[in-house]
Design a protein around this motif. Structure first.
Motif, PDB file in Angstrom:
ATOM      1  N   MET A  12     -19.673  -4.060  42.282  1.00 13.30           N
ATOM      2  CA  MET A  12     -20.420  -5.060  41.526  1.00 13.30           C
ATOM      3  C   MET A  12     -21.773  -5.270  42.187  1.00 13.30           C
ATOM      4  N   SER A  13     -22.835  -5.040  41.415  1.00 15.46           N
ATOM      5  CA  SER A  13     -24.161  -5.168  41.994  1.00 15.46           C
ATOM      6  C   SER A  13     -24.706  -6.569  41.743  1.00 15.46           C
ATOM      7  N   THR A  14     -25.526  -7.020  42.664  1.00 15.11           N
ATOM      8  CA  THR A  14     -26.170  -8.319  42.511  1.00 15.11           C
ATOM      9  C   THR A  14     -27.641  -8.082  42.237  1.00 15.11           C
ATOM     10  N   PHE A  15     -28.214  -8.965  41.478  1.00 14.55           N
ATOM     11  CA  PHE A  15     -29.610  -8.845  41.119  1.00 14.55           C
ATOM     12  C   PHE A  15     -30.407  -9.920  41.833  1.00 14.55           C
ATOM     13  N   LYS A  16     -31.514  -9.517  42.420  1.00 14.04           N
ATOM     14  CA  LYS A  16     -32.404 -10.482  43.046  1.00 14.04           C
ATOM     15  C   LYS A  16     -33.203 -11.154  41.934  1.00 14.04           C
ATOM     16  N   ILE A  17     -33.270 -12.468  41.998  1.00 11.74           N
ATOM     17  CA  ILE A  17     -33.999 -13.242  41.000  1.00 11.74           C
ATOM     18  C   ILE A  17     -35.349 -13.644  41.578  1.00 11.74           C
ATOM     19  N   ILE A  18     -36.380 -13.462  40.777  1.00 13.80           N
ATOM     20  CA  ILE A  18     -37.735 -13.849  41.164  1.00 13.80           C
ATOM     21  C   ILE A  18     -38.186 -14.960  40.237  1.00 13.80           C
ATOM     22  N   THR A  19     -38.773 -16.001  40.820  1.00  8.05           N
ATOM     23  CA  THR A  19     -39.260 -17.134  40.046  1.00  8.05           C
ATOM     24  C   THR A  19     -40.760 -16.974  39.807  1.00  8.05           C
ATOM     25  N   LEU A  20     -41.138 -17.079  38.540  1.00 11.28           N
ATOM     26  CA  LEU A  20     -42.542 -17.013  38.149  1.00 11.28           C
ATOM     27  C   LEU A  20     -42.942 -18.366  37.585  1.00 11.28           C
ATOM     28  N   LYS A  21     -44.133 -18.824  37.945  1.00 13.66           N
ATOM     29  CA  LYS A  21     -44.615 -20.125  37.464  1.00 13.66           C
ATOM     30  C   LYS A  21     -45.955 -19.916  36.760  1.00 13.66           C
ATOM     31  N   SER A  22     -45.990 -20.258  35.471  1.00 17.82           N
ATOM     32  CA  SER A  22     -47.207 -20.078  34.678  1.00 17.82           C
ATOM     33  C   SER A  22     -48.249 -21.138  35.035  1.00 17.82           C
ATOM     34  N   CYS A  23     -49.441 -20.963  34.509  1.00 19.10           N
ATOM     35  CA  CYS A  23     -50.523 -21.903  34.810  1.00 19.10           C
ATOM     36  C   CYS A  23     -50.264 -23.290  34.230  1.00 19.10           C
ATOM     37  N   ASP A  24     -49.403 -23.382  33.211  1.00 16.38           N
ATOM     38  CA  ASP A  24     -49.051 -24.690  32.646  1.00 16.38           C
ATOM     39  C   ASP A  24     -47.688 -25.164  33.155  1.00 16.38           C
ATOM     40  N   ASP A  25     -47.321 -24.692  34.345  1.00 13.72           N
ATOM     41  CA  ASP A  25     -46.132 -25.146  35.087  1.00 13.72           C
ATOM     42  C   ASP A  25     -44.794 -24.826  34.434  1.00 13.72           C
ATOM     43  N   LYS A  26     -44.741 -23.823  33.578  1.00 17.44           N
ATOM     44  CA  LYS A  26     -43.463 -23.360  33.045  1.00 17.44           C
ATOM     45  C   LYS A  26     -42.840 -22.420  34.073  1.00 17.44           C
ATOM     46  N   ILE A  27     -41.548 -22.575  34.315  1.00 16.15           N
ATOM     47  CA  ILE A  27     -40.837 -21.784  35.311  1.00 16.15           C
ATOM     48  C   ILE A  27     -39.965 -20.739  34.608  1.00 16.15           C
ATOM     49  N   PHE A  28     -40.048 -19.504  35.089  1.00 18.32           N
ATOM     50  CA  PHE A  28     -39.254 -18.409  34.547  1.00 18.32           C
ATOM     51  C   PHE A  28     -38.532 -17.740  35.709  1.00 18.32           C
ATOM     52  N   GLU A  29     -37.236 -17.557  35.565  1.00 16.97           N
ATOM     53  CA  GLU A  29     -36.466 -16.838  36.568  1.00 16.97           C
ATOM     54  C   GLU A  29     -36.058 -15.498  35.957  1.00 16.97           C
ATOM     55  N   VAL A  30     -36.517 -14.424  36.583  1.00 15.85           N
ATOM     56  CA  VAL A  30     -36.268 -13.088  36.049  1.00 15.85           C
ATOM     57  C   VAL A  30     -35.729 -12.181  37.141  1.00 15.85           C
ATOM     58  N   GLU A  31     -34.998 -11.168  36.712  1.00 16.95           N
ATOM     59  CA  GLU A  31     -34.488 -10.186  37.658  1.00 16.95           C
ATOM     60  C   GLU A  31     -35.656  -9.392  38.243  1.00 16.95           C
ATOM     61  N   GLU A  32     -35.493  -8.986  39.474  1.00 12.83           N
ATOM     62  CA  GLU A  32     -36.549  -8.241  40.156  1.00 12.83           C
ATOM     63  C   GLU A  32     -36.938  -6.986  39.385  1.00 12.83           C
ATOM     64  N   ALA A  33     -35.955  -6.280  38.828  1.00 13.81           N
ATOM     65  CA  ALA A  33     -36.241  -5.046  38.079  1.00 13.81           C
ATOM     66  C   ALA A  33     -37.164  -5.310  36.894  1.00 13.81           C
ATOM     67  N   VAL A  34     -37.054  -6.492  36.302  1.00 17.44           N
ATOM     68  CA  VAL A  34     -37.920  -6.872  35.190  1.00 17.44           C
ATOM     69  C   VAL A  34     -39.312  -7.212  35.713  1.00 17.44           C
ATOM     70  N   ALA A  35     -39.360  -8.023  36.756  1.00 18.31           N
ATOM     71  CA  ALA A  35     -40.632  -8.518  37.290  1.00 18.31           C
ATOM     72  C   ALA A  35     -41.504  -7.414  37.871  1.00 18.31           C
ATOM     73  N   VAL A  36     -40.880  -6.411  38.499  1.00 18.68           N
ATOM     74  CA  VAL A  36     -41.685  -5.384  39.172  1.00 18.68           C
ATOM     75  C   VAL A  36     -42.312  -4.379  38.216  1.00 18.68           C
ATOM     76  N   GLN A  37     -42.144  -4.558  36.931  1.00 23.13           N
ATOM     77  CA  GLN A  37     -42.915  -3.755  35.984  1.00 23.13           C
ATOM     78  C   GLN A  37     -44.389  -4.119  36.085  1.00 23.13           C
ATOM     79  N   SER A  38     -44.651  -5.315  36.606  1.00 21.34           N
ATOM     80  CA  SER A  38     -46.011  -5.721  36.937  1.00 21.34           C
ATOM     81  C   SER A  38     -46.336  -5.151  38.310  1.00 21.34           C
ATOM     82  N   GLN A  39     -47.385  -4.347  38.376  1.00 24.17           N
ATOM     83  CA  GLN A  39     -47.763  -3.772  39.665  1.00 24.17           C
ATOM     84  C   GLN A  39     -48.163  -4.868  40.651  1.00 24.17           C
ATOM     85  N   MET A  40     -48.767  -5.953  40.147  1.00 27.28           N
ATOM     86  CA  MET A  40     -49.149  -7.052  41.020  1.00 27.28           C
ATOM     87  C   MET A  40     -47.907  -7.655  41.686  1.00 27.28           C
TER      88      MET A  40
END
Length: 155
Positions: A1-29
């Motif tokens: 069973m694999s575990t996914f690292k969750i990354i929290t992203l916060k938009s400029c209007d303070d909305k919080i998004f929790e996404v899996e690392e595999a999703v987030a790293v599609q952004s090179q930044m």
């Protein structure tokens, strides 16, 4: 069973998004931040609103490359992309361009640019100016002279 690292992203209007690392790293930044171990405590995405970031995340979730899951076929992705861009208003398209550029998501930029190119391919010069909110630098007389000199370009 694999575990996914969750990354929290916060938009400029303070909305919080929790996404899996595999999703987030599609952004090179974000990928560079993950490589440098700079993601603890979340990542502020200062140039992107919550509504736009939600669209970016939706795109990235569909396009995530994961060895464990059955990935979508190329045709399925093309159909999904077409549906994703369908009925997208002009303001959101331009917001997505800015977000994809800021986050460095090249495939999303290509999709948006292709969508806009398809939208304007049959536009006249004036319609393109209106679409992109471009003001002419020429007086009406100068523009008429240019049109006369380059008649082939306006056929």
């Amino acid at each position: 069973m694999s575990t996914f690292k969750i990354i929290t992203l916060k938009s400029c209007d303070d909305k919080i998004f929790e996404v899996e690392e595999a999703v987030a790293v599609q952004s090179q930044m974000i990928a560079h931040m993950v490589e440098d171990d700079c993601v603890d405590g979340g990542i502020p995405i200062t140039n992107v609103t919550g509504a736009t970031l939600a669209k970016v995340i939706e795109y990235c979730k569909k396009h995530v490359v994961d060895g464990d899951s059955s990935s979508s076929t190329e045709d399925e992705l093309k159909n999904w992309d077409a549906e994703f861009m369908k009925n997208m208003d002009q303001g959101m398209l331009f917001d997505l361009i800015m977000a994809a550029n800021y986050l460095i998501i090249k495939d999303l930029l290509v999709l948006i640019f292709k969508t806009i190119a398809d939208m304007i391919k049959d536009f006249s010069v004036d319609e393109v100016r209106t679409f992109f909110n471009i003001k002419s630098d020429f007086t009406p007389e100068e523009e008429a002279a240019i049109r006369d000199e380059n008649q082939w370009a306006f056929e």
